[in-house]
Design a protein around this motif. Structure first.
Motif, PDB file in Angstrom:
ATOM      1  N   SER A 286      13.030  -5.812  -0.656  1.00 32.59           N
ATOM      2  CA  SER A 286      12.553  -4.620   0.043  1.00 32.59           C
ATOM      3  C   SER A 286      12.438  -3.388  -0.856  1.00 32.59           C
ATOM      4  N   LEU A 287      12.502  -3.562  -2.155  1.00 30.67           N
ATOM      5  CA  LEU A 287      12.461  -2.416  -3.067  1.00 30.67           C
ATOM      6  C   LEU A 287      11.197  -1.588  -2.887  1.00 30.67           C
ATOM      7  N   PHE A 288      10.055  -2.228  -2.690  1.00 33.75           N
ATOM      8  CA  PHE A 288       8.805  -1.479  -2.563  1.00 33.75           C
ATOM      9  C   PHE A 288       8.887  -0.441  -1.440  1.00 33.75           C
ATOM     10  N   MET A 289       9.530  -0.792  -0.345  1.00 35.69           N
ATOM     11  CA  MET A 289       9.613   0.099   0.815  1.00 35.69           C
ATOM     12  C   MET A 289      10.539   1.292   0.580  1.00 35.69           C
TER      13      MET A 289
ATOM     14  N   ARG B 179      -0.935  -3.859  -5.105  1.00 37.04           N
ATOM     15  CA  ARG B 179      -0.924  -5.310  -5.354  1.00 37.04           C
ATOM     16  C   ARG B 179      -1.373  -5.695  -6.762  1.00 37.04           C
ATOM     17  N   PRO B 180      -2.468  -5.145  -7.310  1.00 37.54           N
ATOM     18  CA  PRO B 180      -2.858  -5.554  -8.664  1.00 37.54           C
ATOM     19  C   PRO B 180      -1.816  -5.190  -9.735  1.00 37.54           C
ATOM     20  N   TYR B 181      -1.026  -4.167  -9.466  1.00 34.82           N
ATOM     21  CA  TYR B 181      -0.049  -3.692 -10.443  1.00 34.82           C
ATOM     22  C   TYR B 181       1.212  -4.559 -10.469  1.00 34.82           C
ATOM     23  N   LEU B 182       1.453  -5.326  -9.412  1.00 32.72           N
ATOM     24  CA  LEU B 182       2.666  -6.142  -9.344  1.00 32.72           C
ATOM     25  C   LEU B 182       2.701  -7.251 -10.390  1.00 32.72           C
ATOM     26  N   ALA B 183       1.559  -7.561 -10.976  1.00 36.62           N
ATOM     27  CA  ALA B 183       1.488  -8.579 -12.033  1.00 36.62           C
ATOM     28  C   ALA B 183       2.012  -8.047 -13.369  1.00 36.62           C
ATOM     29  N   TYR B 184       2.130  -6.730 -13.496  1.00 32.28           N
ATOM     30  CA  TYR B 184       2.637  -6.134 -14.737  1.00 32.28           C
ATOM     31  C   TYR B 184       4.158  -6.123 -14.726  1.00 32.28           C
ATOM     32  N   PRO B 185       4.785  -6.427 -15.861  1.00 33.51           N
ATOM     33  CA  PRO B 185       6.251  -6.457 -15.911  1.00 33.51           C
ATOM     34  C   PRO B 185       6.912  -5.168 -15.407  1.00 33.51           C
ATOM     35  N   ALA B 186       6.315  -4.029 -15.657  1.00 28.76           N
ATOM     36  CA  ALA B 186       6.918  -2.758 -15.243  1.00 28.76           C
ATOM     37  C   ALA B 186       7.057  -2.642 -13.733  1.00 28.76           C
ATOM     38  N   PHE B 187       6.196  -3.332 -12.976  1.00 27.10           N
ATOM     39  CA  PHE B 187       6.215  -3.229 -11.518  1.00 27.10           C
ATOM     40  C   PHE B 187       6.623  -4.528 -10.819  1.00 27.10           C
ATOM     41  N   ALA B 188       6.885  -5.583 -11.560  1.00 25.61           N
ATOM     42  CA  ALA B 188       7.171  -6.905 -10.979  1.00 25.61           C
ATOM     43  C   ALA B 188       8.334  -6.878  -9.989  1.00 25.61           C
TER      44      ALA B 188
ATOM     45  N   GLN C  67       0.858  -1.184   0.000  1.00 24.06           N
ATOM     46  CA  GLN C  67       0.000   0.000   0.000  1.00 24.06           C
ATOM     47  C   GLN C  67       0.898   1.238   0.000  1.00 24.06           C
ATOM     48  N   LEU C  68       0.430   2.296  -0.658  1.00 19.51           N
ATOM     49  CA  LEU C  68       1.124   3.582  -0.617  1.00 19.51           C
ATOM     50  C   LEU C  68       0.184   4.607  -0.004  1.00 19.51           C
ATOM     51  N   GLU C  69       0.695   5.380   0.925  1.00 21.61           N
ATOM     52  CA  GLU C  69      -0.052   6.500   1.478  1.00 21.61           C
ATOM     53  C   GLU C  69       0.625   7.748   0.926  1.00 21.61           C
ATOM     54  N   ALA C  70      -0.104   8.512   0.126  1.00 25.84           N
ATOM     55  CA  ALA C  70       0.481   9.660  -0.561  1.00 25.84           C
ATOM     56  C   ALA C  70      -0.194  10.955  -0.139  1.00 25.84           C
TER      57      ALA C  70
END
Length: 78
Positions: A46-49, A31-40, A15-18
């Protein structure tokens, strides 16, 4: 035109709090975006953090970022 992101907090469970230039906060589920190659790569390690703001956009690396439009329009107001 949507406002720029001025601060971001990566949260558990991808989750991102912006915070936007208007003072509004939104929570966005990546989470739904992680299935796309650009965000995999964000699903590994720990990259997401390491999300941070670059010129009004949330970025992780020079090649991985997400538009403030997406975060604002699809995020849930806090």
């Amino acid at each position: 035109m949507t406002p720029d992101v001025v601060r971001v907090r990566p949260l558990p469970d991808y989750q991102l709090e912006a915070e936007f230039a208007t003072g509004e906060w939104r929570v966005f589920d990546m989470r739904p975006y992680l299935a796309y190659p650009a965000f995999a790569a964000l699903a590994e390690g720990s990259l997401f953090m390491k999300a941070h703001v670059v010129l009004g956009t949330v970025a992780w690396t020079d090649e991985i970022d997400i538009s403030p439009d997406t975060l604002y329009l699809c995020g849930l107001p806090v």
